[in-house]
Design an enzyme around this catalytic site. Sequence first.
Site, PDB file in Angstrom:
ATOM      1  N   ASN A 186      25.781  85.066 -29.543  1.00 36.92           N
ATOM      2  CA  ASN A 186      26.761  84.961 -30.858  1.00 36.92           C
ATOM      3  C   ASN A 186      26.291  86.688 -31.165  1.00 36.92           C
ATOM      4  O   ASN A 186      25.576  87.730 -30.791  1.00 36.92           O
ATOM      5  CB  ASN A 186      24.920  84.850 -31.752  1.00 36.92           C
ATOM      6  N   HIS A 204      17.465  80.201 -31.864  1.00 41.67           N
ATOM      7  CA  HIS A 204      17.310  81.277 -33.134  1.00 41.67           C
ATOM      8  C   HIS A 204      16.139  81.441 -32.510  1.00 41.67           C
ATOM      9  O   HIS A 204      15.112  81.107 -32.722  1.00 41.67           O
ATOM     10  CB  HIS A 204      17.597  80.309 -34.507  1.00 41.67           C
ATOM     11  N   HIS A 209      28.802  84.614 -37.249  1.00 43.44           N
ATOM     12  CA  HIS A 209      28.794  84.232 -39.025  1.00 43.44           C
ATOM     13  C   HIS A 209      29.765  84.854 -39.717  1.00 43.44           C
ATOM     14  O   HIS A 209      28.958  85.926 -39.814  1.00 43.44           O
ATOM     15  CB  HIS A 209      26.669  84.325 -39.140  1.00 43.44           C
ATOM     16  N   ARG A 237      29.533  85.814 -43.473  1.00 40.10           N
ATOM     17  CA  ARG A 237      28.659  85.612 -44.120  1.00 40.10           C
ATOM     18  C   ARG A 237      29.047  85.975 -45.288  1.00 40.10           C
ATOM     19  O   ARG A 237      30.288  86.629 -45.184  1.00 40.10           O
ATOM     20  CB  ARG A 237      27.543  86.437 -44.686  1.00 40.10           C
TER      21      ARG A 237
HETATM   22  N1  PXP Z   1      22.389  79.483 -33.899  1.00 40.57           N
HETATM   23  C1  PXP Z   1      22.092  79.594 -35.821  1.00 40.57           C
HETATM   24  C2  PXP Z   1      22.690  78.487 -36.838  1.00 40.57           C
HETATM   25  C3  PXP Z   1      21.821  81.170 -35.780  1.00 40.57           C
HETATM   26  O1  PXP Z   1      22.063  81.277 -37.612  1.00 40.57           O
HETATM   27  C4  PXP Z   1      21.510  81.877 -35.077  1.00 40.57           C
HETATM   28  C5  PXP Z   1      21.480  83.918 -36.215  1.00 40.57           C
HETATM   29  O2  PXP Z   1      22.566  84.075 -35.752  1.00 40.57           O
HETATM   30  C6  PXP Z   1      21.383  81.835 -34.368  1.00 40.57           C
HETATM   31  C7  PXP Z   1      21.658  80.443 -33.239  1.00 40.57           C
HETATM   32  C8  PXP Z   1      21.023  82.735 -33.351  1.00 40.57           C
HETATM   33  O3  PXP Z   1      19.342  82.958 -32.951  1.00 40.57           O
HETATM   34  P1  PXP Z   1      19.019  84.705 -32.937  1.00 40.57           P
HETATM   35  O4  PXP Z   1      19.932  85.989 -32.660  1.00 40.57           O
HETATM   36  O5  PXP Z   1      17.449  85.060 -33.161  1.00 40.57           O
HETATM   37  O6  PXP Z   1      19.405  83.809 -30.881  1.00 40.57           O
END
Ligand code: PXP
Length: 242
Positions: free
Chosen positions: A6, A189, A42, A44
């Site tokens: 991400n 996440h 993402h 937003r």
């Molecule tokens: N998966 C989803 C659906 C998310 O919304 C996020 C955060 O944007 C992540 C994974 C990645 O999370 P992190 O930045 O905590 O690794």
Amino acid sequence: MRLGVNVDHVATVRQARGTFEPDPVAAAYAAERGGAAHITIHLREDRRHIQERDLEILSRTVAIGIDLEMAATGDMVAVALKYKPAFVTLVPERREELTTEGGLDVAAGRKRLADVVTELGEGGVPVSTFVEPAEEQIAASREVGAATVEIHTGSYANAAASERPARREEMAAAARFAASLGLRVSAGHGLTYYNVKPAAAIPELEELNIGHSIVARAMFVGLEEATRQMLALMRQARVGFE
Ligand code: PXP
């Protein structure tokens, strides 16, 4: 097992100055060189980090797939159908949150989500739903036609050490349940270099999506190397190395 990186945080740094750097498009190339299977962005509603321009350039230039995280709104469905990412992940979105705080309540929004999944599917865009490790949400995801569920790993990642094995088992049970329904299963996440291995060892998980920890390490070792290091830990977990 695949890794999605991400790169929202790269855009966050850029937006802090309203300038052109660092560019999430360059980040996508670095993640690709490090072995990422796709990049996640993402878009937003408040456009606080990723801009539509990023999605537009990424979709024309990056060889690996794009996972477009988005709210299940009509505006965002139109954007997804315009750029046709490899897949869309439907997430809940609240303006005041720092990051996506919980899973999507698919069970409560069944009817509307089924329409969104159908519309995206007819446009050739498969859908993943980001849900808590709860059978009700996973079963509802299957019902609305999602191809994949992404299990929210926040409760595992944020648990006190004594609670972590139980939260990990919850995640593993959710992954088994999803796979038994014929869904593909991913997770993400709050995963870091320090907590990723027990999650990565869950056999039903085909993919992890990780952002913050990789981008944080990238400040010191570069994004290509940070991606490579995360993938190495995931692969060690799969073959049982400690
Ligand atoms: N998966 C989803 C659906 C998310 O919304 C996020 C955060 O944007 C992540 C994974 C990645 O999370 P992190 O930045 O905590 O690794």
